[in-house]
Scaffold this motif. Sequence first.
Motif, PDB file in Angstrom:
ATOM      1  N   TYR A 166       7.188   3.859 -12.651  1.00  0.00           N
ATOM      2  CA  TYR A 166       8.364   3.931 -13.537  1.00  0.00           C
ATOM      3  C   TYR A 166       9.250   2.705 -13.364  1.00  0.00           C
ATOM      4  CZ  TYR A 166       7.821   8.601 -15.541  1.00  0.00           C
ATOM      5  OH  TYR A 166       7.386   9.682 -16.272  1.00  0.00           O
TER       6      TYR A 166
ATOM      7  N   VAL B 217       1.557   5.249 -15.804  1.00  0.00           N
ATOM      8  CA  VAL B 217       2.498   6.040 -15.008  1.00  0.00           C
ATOM      9  C   VAL B 217       1.679   7.104 -14.286  1.00  0.00           C
ATOM     10  CG1 VAL B 217       4.645   7.316 -15.013  1.00  0.00           C
ATOM     11  CG2 VAL B 217       4.201   5.728 -16.860  1.00  0.00           C
ATOM     12  N   ARG B 218       1.424   6.873 -12.993  1.00  0.00           N
ATOM     13  CA  ARG B 218       0.552   7.797 -12.245  1.00  0.00           C
ATOM     14  C   ARG B 218       1.358   8.959 -11.689  1.00  0.00           C
ATOM     15  NH1 ARG B 218      -1.826   2.870  -8.890  1.00  0.00           N
ATOM     16  NH2 ARG B 218       0.309   2.257  -9.323  1.00  0.00           N
ATOM     17  N   THR B 219       1.631   9.929 -12.556  1.00  0.00           N
ATOM     18  CA  THR B 219       2.472  11.054 -12.137  1.00  0.00           C
ATOM     19  C   THR B 219       1.715  12.018 -11.240  1.00  0.00           C
ATOM     20  OG1 THR B 219       1.903  12.068 -14.234  1.00  0.00           O
ATOM     21  CG2 THR B 219       4.065  11.051 -14.090  1.00  0.00           C
ATOM     22  N   GLY B 220       0.369  11.965 -11.296  1.00  0.00           N
ATOM     23  CA  GLY B 220      -0.428  12.895 -10.490  1.00  0.00           C
ATOM     24  C   GLY B 220      -0.517  12.478  -9.027  1.00  0.00           C
ATOM     25  N   ARG B 221      -0.140  11.238  -8.723  1.00  0.00           N
ATOM     26  CA  ARG B 221      -0.287  10.721  -7.358  1.00  0.00           C
ATOM     27  C   ARG B 221       0.959  11.012  -6.520  1.00  0.00           C
ATOM     28  NH1 ARG B 221      -3.763   6.268  -7.069  1.00  0.00           N
ATOM     29  NH2 ARG B 221      -5.460   6.504  -8.559  1.00  0.00           N
TER      30      ARG B 221
ATOM     31  N   LEU C 187      -4.032  -2.646 -13.428  1.00  0.00           N
ATOM     32  CA  LEU C 187      -3.463  -1.493 -14.141  1.00  0.00           C
ATOM     33  C   LEU C 187      -3.208  -1.855 -15.600  1.00  0.00           C
ATOM     34  CD1 LEU C 187      -0.770  -0.419 -11.511  1.00  0.00           C
ATOM     35  CD2 LEU C 187      -2.932   0.746 -11.975  1.00  0.00           C
TER      36      LEU C 187
END
Lengths: 61, 383
Positions: free
Chosen positions: B190, B177-181, B172
């Motif tokens: 976070y 910050v994978r907010t869509g997952r 990574l």
Amino acid sequence: MHRPRSRSTGAIFAVPLLLAVASMIGLVAALLGDGAADIVSWVALALPVAAVIWAMRFRRG
Amino acid sequence: MTRRTIRGWVVLHSWSSLVCTAFLLMLCITGLPLIFHHEIDELLDDQPPIAAMPAGTPLQSLDTILARALADRPGEVGLYMSFDEDRPVVNVTTGPSPDAGGAEMTLTAYDQRDGSLVGAIAQDGVMDFILQLHTDMFAGLPGMLFLGAMGVLFLAAIVSGVVLYAPFMRKLDFGTVRTGRARRTKWLDYHNLLGVVVLAWASVVGLTGVINTLAEPIIAQWRSDDLAAITREHDARGLPVPTRLASINAAVETAKAAVPGSRVQFVAFPGVAYSSRQHYAVFLQGDTPLTKGLLTPALVDARTGALAAVRPMPWYVQALQLSQPLHFGDYGALPLKILWAVLDLFTILVLGSGLYLWFAKRHASSEAKAREVESGGVLVPAE
């Protein structure tokens, strides 16, 4: 599908290390004097905060 | 790093944080208003005002102020005298005896220009309550030491967290910050981002907090070690605390003359925790934020008024004194305090997200969690 390459430990910790050094400079600078030393401290300690704002703005996905 | 090693660090990270999280959350939350202690006090206007007088009004002798304070508290003795930084106010602490405990002490402020009473300094306001909760949870020395132990666990959680950061971030980019997952993936990201960003700050505030919890044993060590050596040199061992004391005003002047350019922060009377049985300990401070905290005691014989010694504090007391600004964040004006508060809020988010991440998968095996770390959060541990 493109498989992300594996990073070296050095690459993983490059930015965190930079932020840690900036934090330490910030923590110590304000101890050494007032005025200019305070400003150095604010700028240096603002870097970790800026990194979070940057990540939330440009690294969201 | 092998799966087995990662598993070990996962277990250390989970348990060190689990034990300390509730207390660390309390410390971070109570710490938030304490950063602005000074500003809040000014806003609440808790400080009793002093009368307006022409600039340059001469100051009364400290002996006059002390006599007034002792007359106001019959049967008590002087314990400490301290000085406001920004106004001519002398604060006198009195108590029934030199070894009186904190609860038996009374702190009263006097105007040094006319010796008038400014007021008793109440120590039961909301900020004092928060401070006490933050310092020892109303449990005295055991409470302080307990919070110190929680601080040590917090440091262990930081170290193990940094170790786990490496395998997690292997694939990574920094700051991902994978907010869509899935919600778990987002909070893992976070937790990692905020955790690694506050790393240095939280380590310093954590470590200095731990050192501050050792204040009482540190001062006791200084007293039995360094201070006792000075007392021995002056052949005053075994003598009781004198009842007739030399002039405190002269003692302060003698101390100031011994260290030119210094300012007196406070004076400890003979027999109290910060002095020997035979001396006034006049604590002098320099004028940079660094030397302001590093106090040097000048010991003045309380019977004769002669200067006995000016001796810098030993390293362990200096470490304690340096730990105070670095823990409180009060040494770089308001912008530093605001940054302190933001980093404190980040730490609260790290603690909260950590608790959530653990709770959501509390039944998962450490093996499954190690797999999750290794995969950068792609493989989610099973229930």
